[in-house]
Write a protein that holds these residues in place. Sequence first.
Motif, PDB file in Angstrom:
ATOM      1  N   THR A  10       0.856  -1.188   0.000  1.00 32.74           N
ATOM      2  CA  THR A  10       0.000   0.000   0.000  1.00 32.74           C
ATOM      3  C   THR A  10       0.886   1.231   0.000  1.00 32.74           C
ATOM      4  OG1 THR A  10      -1.665  -1.186   1.300  1.00 32.74           O
ATOM      5  CG2 THR A  10      -1.857   1.216   1.182  1.00 32.74           C
ATOM      6  N   ARG A  14      -2.521   6.116   1.092  1.00 29.33           N
ATOM      7  CA  ARG A  14      -3.644   5.449   0.439  1.00 29.33           C
ATOM      8  C   ARG A  14      -4.230   4.379   1.354  1.00 29.33           C
ATOM      9  NH1 ARG A  14      -1.708   4.275  -5.821  1.00 29.33           N
ATOM     10  NH2 ARG A  14      -1.121   6.426  -6.362  1.00 29.33           N
ATOM     11  N   THR A  18      -2.270  -1.467  -3.394  1.00 29.35           N
ATOM     12  CA  THR A  18      -2.022  -1.598  -4.830  1.00 29.35           C
ATOM     13  C   THR A  18      -1.819  -3.054  -5.216  1.00 29.35           C
ATOM     14  OG1 THR A  18      -1.048   0.609  -4.937  1.00 29.35           O
ATOM     15  CG2 THR A  18      -0.489  -0.907  -6.720  1.00 29.35           C
TER      16      THR A  18
END
Length: 285
Positions: A10, A14, A18
Amino acid sequence: MIKVDKLFFTYPGRKEPTLKGMDFTIKKGEIFGFLGPSGAGKSTAQKILIGMLKNYQGGVRIFDQEVSQVRRSYYESIGVAFEFPNFYQRLTAIENLSLFRNLYAGDTAEAAQLLTEMGLMESAHMKVAAYSKGMKMRLNLCRALLNNPDILFLDEPTSGLDPLNAKKVKDKIISLKEEGKTILITTHNMSTADEICDRVAFIVDGKIELIDSPRNLRVLHNKRKVRLEYRKKDHQLVTSEFDLQGIGTNHDFLGILQTRNVETIHTQEATLEDIFINVTGRGLK
């Protein structure tokens, strides 16, 4: 050579990761392709493998050591070529390569030899600022090969290349595999992946949806039909399809082969892009 278990990552700031639990292995001497649209997580995974991103969760072992703990010597054994290469623009190509050679402690390849293999020797003394994107991409591969790496990480290696130079790069990658090099390619160019990869991983939204060889994927998704194009006596072009099953005893098919001027004949295999869309429900853009 590379073993990844339950890889999560990550980016700071965020909430949504991802990468969402990637699992894969890459064998020594294998060309492995990460395939997927922009933003799928391909480049993030590659950056973790080369040690640029450290704060991941899961296991990432290369040369039987955890990547988050590798030392400087790790970079003597890998080569990296990003899609948007950075060079010293006011230096010539051979000056750039000579400079980068000096950063390695071990033996390095001759810059002139690499430039010759990539068709750049005639432009070796040209400033990189005057290079086209395609020339820079080939120079980028030269730089990645300077330290004779055991593992290569290549990001869109044929981007911006005309067909002739793209073939030159693909041929070089295949020859490196034959030398026992392990190569990871990140791309959304399905044609390149189909031609040179031993196995590919379909990546969407940070997850691996499928891993297999391009050939196995094409056979699995084959329509099991044969298409013929032939000319009638009046020269009209006709297209006919036949089931592959029992094709050797199909009288209509055999009759066309014996009596008509057949211009093309091929099986109806799906492309990697077709298969990607079927498997993931997503396109590559």
